[in-house]
Design an enzyme around this catalytic site. Sequence first.
Site, PDB file in Angstrom:
ATOM      1  N   SER A 215       0.833  -1.190   0.000  1.00 31.75           N
ATOM      2  CA  SER A 215       0.000   0.000   0.000  1.00 31.75           C
ATOM      3  C   SER A 215       0.878   1.254   0.000  1.00 31.75           C
ATOM      4  O   SER A 215       1.648   1.465  -0.934  1.00 31.75           O
ATOM      5  CB  SER A 215      -0.972  -0.040   1.174  1.00 31.75           C
ATOM      6  OG  SER A 215      -1.966   0.961   1.052  1.00 31.75           O
ATOM      7  N   GLU A 333      -9.342  -5.852  -3.244  1.00 33.17           N
ATOM      8  CA  GLU A 333      -8.705  -4.675  -2.643  1.00 33.17           C
ATOM      9  C   GLU A 333      -9.706  -3.696  -2.036  1.00 33.17           C
ATOM     10  O   GLU A 333      -9.525  -3.174  -0.937  1.00 33.17           O
ATOM     11  CB  GLU A 333      -7.888  -3.922  -3.710  1.00 33.17           C
ATOM     12  CG  GLU A 333      -6.717  -4.681  -4.282  1.00 33.17           C
ATOM     13  CD  GLU A 333      -5.456  -4.553  -3.465  1.00 33.17           C
ATOM     14  OE1 GLU A 333      -5.524  -4.022  -2.335  1.00 33.17           O
ATOM     15  OE2 GLU A 333      -4.395  -4.994  -3.948  1.00 33.17           O
ATOM     16  N   HIS A 427      -7.705  -5.647   0.863  1.00 28.64           N
ATOM     17  CA  HIS A 427      -6.458  -4.891   0.829  1.00 28.64           C
ATOM     18  C   HIS A 427      -5.573  -5.272   2.013  1.00 28.64           C
ATOM     19  O   HIS A 427      -6.007  -5.225   3.164  1.00 28.64           O
ATOM     20  CB  HIS A 427      -6.789  -3.396   0.871  1.00 28.64           C
ATOM     21  CG  HIS A 427      -5.621  -2.482   0.739  1.00 28.64           C
ATOM     22  ND1 HIS A 427      -4.842  -2.427  -0.393  1.00 28.64           N
ATOM     23  CD2 HIS A 427      -5.095  -1.561   1.601  1.00 28.64           C
ATOM     24  CE1 HIS A 427      -3.902  -1.512  -0.229  1.00 28.64           C
ATOM     25  NE2 HIS A 427      -4.026  -0.979   0.977  1.00 28.64           N
TER      26      HIS A 427
END
Length: 549
Positions: A215, A333, A427
Amino acid sequence: MKFPISLAGALALLLASAGAAAAQDAGPVVRAPAGAVRGVREDAAEVFRNIPYAAPPIGPHRWQPPQPMPRWTGVRAAQAPGVACMQPVMAAGPYDRGKQAMSEDCLTLDVTMPAHARNAPVMVWIHGGTLIWGTGHSKMYDGREFAKRGIILVSINYRLGVLGYLAHPELSRESKDGVSGNYGLLDQIAALRWVRRNIASFGGNARNVTIFGESAGALSVEYLLASPVARGTFDKAIIQSGYAFTMPELRTAHYEEQSAEGIGAALATKLGAPDIAALRAMDAGKLVDAVAAAGYAPYGTIDGKILKRQLVDTFDRGEQAPVPLVAGFNSGEIRSLRFLLPPMPADADAYTREVRARYGDLADAYLRLYPAQDFERTLLATTRDVVFGWASERLVRKQAAIGQRSYLYYFDHSYPSADAANLTGFHASEVPFVFGTLDGTPAYWPAIPRTPEQRGLSGAMLDYWTSFARTGSPKSAGGPDWEAFAPNETAMRFADAPELARHFMPGMYALHEEAMCRRRASGTQSWTWRSGSTAPVLPTAVPQCAAGR
């Protein structure tokens, strides 16, 4: 009434004290150029925690580049965890780690190594958290499974949020280079230089360093690949759920973005601070909370020195670091990032009208990939690909174009508690599988069952990640050989087990690449998470973007 201690009692106290001192001194000691450190033995690994890699610019010295850390004398205790960098409280959710100790004095790293390591490959982990939250000291980032595979893991902290990324005209005037912002990125570069100088003392190969992150940590890896200042500080890179949004330029408003200095000046005004001195005088905790309430979002700044141009431009020009690369993203995600979703359409006709109005001659291609049915699934897929899918494939394509081995992955794995929470493949859900920390997740994370199937997938991913760090070629006895992305557009799909997927997601990259290219060519539109009914009307076709089809 006080009683005199007996001789036997005094002797017992003396022995207990000596035993405690001996236990404290029993850990392994490494004598590095930075200074000597004493760690702890955990399983077959040796762990050294909370090692300072730079002197933190804090209080009246905020918003300066990290300063060299003087060599300390004696043996520094490195057994206890360090603190997180300053950050606001996170709302409860899978990423919430609860209350944690924080400080501006946080530029530290942890080293986890195999006992008696010799010339071991090194992996440097850069944590995620939107450049606002997180710490390298998290239990989920425990490095003992890496050590079992002969890898030294270094996990770093870096300045976050306004303390790490504020640009401001006054700060630029203070700088010898006339720039500001990117302080958190400079921290990361300082940590990598520390690794180059010191890791051989821990038994590591200073010329075989792989950076990896997820990320915002993945975005940081992209910045490091792009930054000329970071050149030569690492040898390979892994990007987990990276993205390539438009960045603000230091003094120029462009692509719908305010200038970075303009953003900083407006933030100071919103906080009632007349100058940088007033911001430096604020309590750090109150400052980060006020900034969070003001809605400030940190990004890297294009300043012409640390970051020279937009990421897409750097990679198009082949100016990125020429190193082998792994990049990929997760199937779900957006399931844990639903604030990025466009509104749910009223019906199929409304959805189709919005797509045609916004995507013009690309609408047919858009509707083939994201049809007007099962709207939740469609919108989740659209936004995932606009943010993560396109960026991941673009990175491996561009790295292959400069002659580097590059590998694409797709994490499409789930388990009952994640499915029950509608968080299939969410995610960051790959992170505990990469680290082998299935029982080290935060309190609100869907619990991963301790079954042979889950451990088997985790073991395979650890093998791929660590073999890539060792040789630049990801392999695992628990899965097929991982083919490079080119020439067959191959991805490794991590579902219940690893499996190769050739001609991966046909049409996805071409659609979003052309949309991005047109927005960039217009000079007036940014490329961010906006998709479907929240996307601006796409500019008409331009010749230089035709290759994206």
